[in-house]
Enzyme design. Structure first.
Site, PDB file in Angstrom:
ATOM      1  N   TRP A 127       0.874  -1.182   0.000  1.00  0.00           N
ATOM      2  CA  TRP A 127       0.000   0.000   0.000  1.00  0.00           C
ATOM      3  C   TRP A 127       0.913   1.235   0.000  1.00  0.00           C
ATOM      4  O   TRP A 127       1.783   1.357   0.888  1.00  0.00           O
ATOM      5  CB  TRP A 127      -0.871  -0.023   1.264  1.00  0.00           C
ATOM      6  CG  TRP A 127      -1.836   1.110   1.397  1.00  0.00           C
ATOM      7  CD1 TRP A 127      -2.661   1.614   0.427  1.00  0.00           C
ATOM      8  CD2 TRP A 127      -2.095   1.875   2.584  1.00  0.00           C
ATOM      9  NE1 TRP A 127      -3.413   2.636   0.945  1.00  0.00           N
ATOM     10  CE2 TRP A 127      -3.085   2.822   2.271  1.00  0.00           C
ATOM     11  CE3 TRP A 127      -1.598   1.857   3.885  1.00  0.00           C
ATOM     12  CZ2 TRP A 127      -3.588   3.732   3.182  1.00  0.00           C
ATOM     13  CZ3 TRP A 127      -2.092   2.752   4.807  1.00  0.00           C
ATOM     14  CH2 TRP A 127      -3.076   3.681   4.457  1.00  0.00           C
ATOM     15  N   ASP A 208      -0.448  -5.551   9.037  1.00  0.00           N
ATOM     16  CA  ASP A 208      -1.541  -4.662   8.657  1.00  0.00           C
ATOM     17  C   ASP A 208      -2.750  -5.555   8.359  1.00  0.00           C
ATOM     18  O   ASP A 208      -2.741  -6.334   7.402  1.00  0.00           O
ATOM     19  CB  ASP A 208      -1.141  -3.840   7.418  1.00  0.00           C
ATOM     20  CG  ASP A 208      -2.193  -2.796   7.068  1.00  0.00           C
ATOM     21  OD1 ASP A 208      -3.326  -2.887   7.578  1.00  0.00           O
ATOM     22  OD2 ASP A 208      -1.888  -1.895   6.268  1.00  0.00           O
ATOM     23  N   ALA A 210      -6.179  -4.759   7.626  1.00  0.00           N
ATOM     24  CA  ALA A 210      -7.227  -3.774   7.325  1.00  0.00           C
ATOM     25  C   ALA A 210      -8.485  -4.411   6.751  1.00  0.00           C
ATOM     26  O   ALA A 210      -9.519  -3.751   6.665  1.00  0.00           O
ATOM     27  CB  ALA A 210      -6.683  -2.729   6.346  1.00  0.00           C
ATOM     28  N   LYS A 243     -13.271  -1.035   6.728  1.00  0.00           N
ATOM     29  CA  LYS A 243     -13.798  -1.840   5.625  1.00  0.00           C
ATOM     30  C   LYS A 243     -14.866  -2.806   6.118  1.00  0.00           C
ATOM     31  O   LYS A 243     -15.973  -2.812   5.617  1.00  0.00           O
ATOM     32  CB  LYS A 243     -12.671  -2.622   4.948  1.00  0.00           C
ATOM     33  CG  LYS A 243     -11.367  -1.862   4.784  1.00  0.00           C
ATOM     34  CD  LYS A 243     -11.382  -0.816   3.692  1.00  0.00           C
ATOM     35  CE  LYS A 243     -10.123   0.029   3.794  1.00  0.00           C
ATOM     36  NZ  LYS A 243      -9.811   0.832   2.658  1.00  0.00           N
TER      37      LYS A 243
HETATM   38  C1  LMR Z   1      -6.840   2.027  -0.523  1.00  0.00           C
HETATM   39  O1  LMR Z   1      -5.797   1.365  -0.547  1.00  0.00           O
HETATM   40  O2  LMR Z   1      -7.395   2.461  -1.544  1.00  0.00           O
HETATM   41  C2  LMR Z   1      -7.511   2.312   0.805  1.00  0.00           C
HETATM   42  O3  LMR Z   1      -6.770   1.740   1.818  1.00  0.00           O
HETATM   43  C3  LMR Z   1      -7.825   3.733   0.988  1.00  0.00           C
HETATM   44  C4  LMR Z   1      -6.611   4.600   1.239  1.00  0.00           C
HETATM   45  O4  LMR Z   1      -6.653   5.354   2.213  1.00  0.00           O
HETATM   46  O5  LMR Z   1      -5.646   4.548   0.470  1.00  0.00           O
END
Ligand code: LMR
Length: 394
Positions: A127, A208, A210, A243
């Site tokens: 990410w 993580d 999420a 989420k």
């Molecule tokens: C994403 O990866 O799109 C989500 O986790 C939202 C974000 O805050 O980036």
């Protein structure tokens, strides 16, 4: 003072979200930011959350401070969700945070203070926001290979080979499930091998989490976390209610840590509290209060679990339908992996120029590396999208 500050690069995912909102074209397709959408393109408030919110509105009689660690019952409920109600929690601690990102940042500060000499290993890719978050907390980042983009699966040998080079005390950031951006997860035997390696080399897992509930189910999605927690004395987890409870803007999550003893767990939590106090002082209450109500009330919890499962199954169906449409349009099985991956994301084999072309010519929005949010796929109407994607690849 401010005249010397140059403009910062906008965050790519958030900039895309904004661009989509201002696009006036009919039929635009949002496969960008990681937000669940239903068949109408809406991100609904979950039924159980709506009910909890009404009850909270009727019952809440004070807005006084909670505490830097948040609501104790929320924290226990989050520990139960990750480790199971019957797990021994004597060396586990949790604190309520502003979303999963708040948890990631507090834990990043904590780990950096605990071992300033450690290197922090992150998957390539990961990410994008992991990187500035860790850097701003003083981490020295190293990447480990994770994804084989030709075979569209985890490159486990390369990952393990790379992590063999990590040194005692190094931190390894792992995605508990629904790897963002690839959708390619470790299986149970791979998690066991990771636990073995971490134990042998004294590595510290920073997880993580999420997307619990979006891959294979609420319990199944914490299989890896539990394998690590059983084998290793210490770990840290950033978990999120954004989420699976669709509480995005309410900012509810938890920072969880496991320490070598109960005293060490208390001391480490107190250190984390010092970062919270000197940063945002206390977490917001509203989202966590509703989460606590949903998790602790049998009726609300059953309704939530059912709705979460229907969201998960919708994404499974969308994956299968999209892979099928791409198979027909491309006359090949090169996209079949999309049906097998997990959670909200997969990556399409597109260049940045091809991603730009799809957005500019057809109003199809996805992240520059080809990451798509499968929840945004147009259910029952995939053929045109598949045709447009296959056309830019030709
Ligand atoms: C994403 O990866 O799109 C989500 O986790 C939202 C974000 O805050 O980036």
């Amino acid at each position: 003072m401010f005249e010397h500050i140059p403009a910062s690069e906008p965050d790519a995912i958030l900039a895309l979200m904004q661009q989509f909102r201002t696009d006036q074209r009919e039929g635009k397709v949002d496969l960008g930011v990681g937000v669940y959408k239903d068949g109408h393109g809406q991100t609904p408030v979950l039924r159980a959350i709506k009910k909890a919110e009404q009850q909270l509105h009727a019952r809440q009689d004070s807005k006084t401070y909670v505490s830097p660690t948040g609501d104790a019952e929320f924290c226990t409920a989050m520990l139960d969700l990750v480790f199971g109600k019957s797990a021994d929690k004597s060396t586990l601690r949790a604190m309520q945070t502003p979303g999963g990102s708040g948890a990631l940042r507090v834990l990043s500060d904590l780990l950096s203070a605990a071992n300033p000499d450690a290197r922090t290993w992150v998957s390539d890719p990961t990410w994008p926001n992991h990187l500035p978050m860790l850097r701003n907390a003083g981490h020295n980042i190293v990447e480990y290979p994770y994804y084989d983009s030709k075979a569209n699966r985890v490159d486990f040998d390369a990952m393990m080979g790379s992590l063999e080079q990590a040194e005692k005390g190094d931190i390894v950031l792992l995605h508990g499930c629904c790897h963002n951006p690839t959708g390619a997860d470790l299986d149970a035997s791979q998690w066991a091998s990771v636990a073995e390696l971490f134990s042998k080399r004294g590595l510290f897992p920073f997880i993580d989490l999420a997307y619990q509930g979006f891959a294979r189910g609420l319990e199944e999605d914490v299989e890896g976390v539990r394998i690590l927690a059983d084998k290793l004395p210490e770990l840290a987890i950033a978990t999120s209610c954004s989420k699976n409870l669709a509480l995005y803007r309410e900012r509810a999550g938890a920072a969880i840590l496991q320490a070598g003893s109960s005293i060490q767990a208390d001391n480490t939590l107190s250190k984390a509290v010092s970062f919270v106090r000197s940063n945002y002082s206390m977490p917001p209450d509203h989202g966590a209060a509703m989460t606590r109500m949903v998790l602790l009330d049998d009726t609300l919890r059953a309704d939530w679990s059912e709705e979460l499962e229907s969201m998960r199954m919708r994404m499974v169906r969308l994956r299968a339908e999209f892979a099928d449409a791409l198979r027909k349009r491309s006359n090949s099985d090169q996209f079949d992996y999309i049906a097998e991956q997990h959670g909200m994301f997969s990556r399409l084999p597109l260049s940045t120029a091809q991603v730009d072309q799809l957005r500019e010519e057809h109003g199809i929005y996805m992240v520059g590396d080809g990451r798509i949010n499968v929840a945004g796929l147009p259910e029952g109407n995939m053929d045109e999208l598949a045709a447009q994607i296959v056309a830019v690849l030709d």
